[in-house]
Design a protein around this motif. Structure first.
Motif, mmCIF file in Angstrom:
data_model
loop_
_atom_site.group_PDB
_atom_site.id
_atom_site.type_symbol
_atom_site.label_atom_id
_atom_site.label_comp_id
_atom_site.label_asym_id
_atom_site.label_seq_id
_atom_site.Cartn_x
_atom_site.Cartn_y
_atom_site.Cartn_z
ATOM 1 N N TYR A 11 0.834 -1.196 0.000
ATOM 2 C CA TYR A 11 0.000 0.000 0.000
ATOM 3 C C TYR A 11 0.876 1.256 0.000
ATOM 4 C CZ TYR A 11 -4.044 -2.854 0.884
ATOM 5 O OH TYR A 11 -5.045 -3.787 0.771
ATOM 6 N N ASP A 13 0.872 5.801 -0.505
ATOM 7 C CA ASP A 13 0.189 7.092 -0.583
ATOM 8 C C ASP A 13 0.606 7.710 -1.906
ATOM 9 O OD1 ASP A 13 -0.877 9.597 -0.334
ATOM 10 O OD2 ASP A 13 0.118 10.076 1.556
ATOM 11 N N VAL A 14 -0.370 7.883 -2.808
ATOM 12 C CA VAL A 14 -0.084 8.261 -4.185
ATOM 13 C C VAL A 14 -0.733 9.601 -4.494
ATOM 14 C CG1 VAL A 14 -0.795 7.652 -6.550
ATOM 15 C CG2 VAL A 14 0.301 5.945 -5.104
ATOM 16 N N VAL A 32 -4.375 9.695 -3.212
ATOM 17 C CA VAL A 32 -5.006 8.391 -3.064
ATOM 18 C C VAL A 32 -4.263 7.621 -1.970
ATOM 19 C CG1 VAL A 32 -5.738 6.270 -4.220
ATOM 20 C CG2 VAL A 32 -5.540 8.409 -5.530
ATOM 21 N N ASN A 33 -4.958 7.401 -0.875
ATOM 22 C CA ASN A 33 -4.330 6.734 0.263
ATOM 23 C C ASN A 33 -5.390 5.962 1.036
ATOM 24 O OD1 ASN A 33 -2.905 5.918 2.467
ATOM 25 N ND2 ASN A 33 -2.358 7.962 3.177
ATOM 26 N N PHE A 35 -3.338 3.353 -1.583
ATOM 27 C CA PHE A 35 -3.335 2.880 -2.964
ATOM 28 C C PHE A 35 -2.649 1.532 -2.982
ATOM 29 C CE2 PHE A 35 -1.101 2.356 -6.998
ATOM 30 C CZ PHE A 35 -2.110 2.584 -7.913
ATOM 31 N N TYR A 36 -3.337 0.517 -3.521
ATOM 32 C CA TYR A 36 -2.774 -0.839 -3.536
ATOM 33 C C TYR A 36 -2.051 -1.073 -4.854
ATOM 34 C CZ TYR A 36 -2.461 -5.872 -2.833
ATOM 35 O OH TYR A 36 -2.006 -7.151 -2.685
ATOM 36 N N SER A 37 -0.864 -1.658 -4.763
ATOM 37 C CA SER A 37 -0.012 -1.770 -5.950
ATOM 38 C C SER A 37 -0.309 -2.988 -6.814
ATOM 39 C CB SER A 37 1.461 -1.803 -5.522
ATOM 40 O OG SER A 37 1.734 -2.978 -4.778
ATOM 41 N N CYS A 43 -0.499 -0.476 -12.071
ATOM 42 C CA CYS A 43 -0.831 0.483 -11.025
ATOM 43 C C CYS A 43 -1.424 1.722 -11.673
ATOM 44 C CB CYS A 43 0.412 0.850 -10.219
ATOM 45 S SG CYS A 43 1.176 -0.563 -9.420
ATOM 46 N N VAL A 45 -4.416 4.971 -11.519
ATOM 47 C CA VAL A 45 -5.437 5.765 -10.851
ATOM 48 C C VAL A 45 -6.336 6.295 -11.957
ATOM 49 C CG1 VAL A 45 -5.937 7.750 -9.399
ATOM 50 C CG2 VAL A 45 -3.845 6.411 -9.010
ATOM 51 N N ILE A 56 0.577 9.306 -12.528
ATOM 52 C CA ILE A 56 0.989 9.154 -11.136
ATOM 53 C C ILE A 56 2.248 9.975 -10.905
ATOM 54 C CG2 ILE A 56 1.785 7.538 -9.380
ATOM 55 C CD1 ILE A 56 -0.059 5.456 -10.592
#
Ligand code: ZN
Length: 69
Positions: A11, A13-14, A32-33, A35-37, A43, A45, A56
């Motif tokens: 996970y 913070d993106v 986005v937090n 954010f799962y990789s 990956c 968004v 990103i």
């Protein structure tokens, strides 16, 4: 600008920016937090308005990782 590198199954913070000039989210940066990789490669968004993938900008590994049941 280099794309952040993700390790798999962690996970982050993106922050991501919508680069679609047609979209009303254009040039807006989103946090986005968590954010799962996923597998560390796929990956993305996605913008909820125009459904395009955002650029990103930054990715910070969460430490500690969030508890997910
Ligand atoms: Zn958009």
């Amino acid at each position: 600008m280099s794309t952040p590198v993700f390790a798999p199954a962690l996970y982050y913070d993106v922050t991501a920016r919508d680069n679609n000039p047609e979209c009303r989210n254009f040039d807006t940066t989103w946090d986005v937090n968590p954010f799962y990789s996923n597998d560390g490669v796929h990956c993305y968004v996605q913008c909820g308005i125009c459904h395009q993938n955002m650029e990103i900008l930054t990715a910070v590994l969460l430490d500690p990782q969030p508890e997910v049941s």
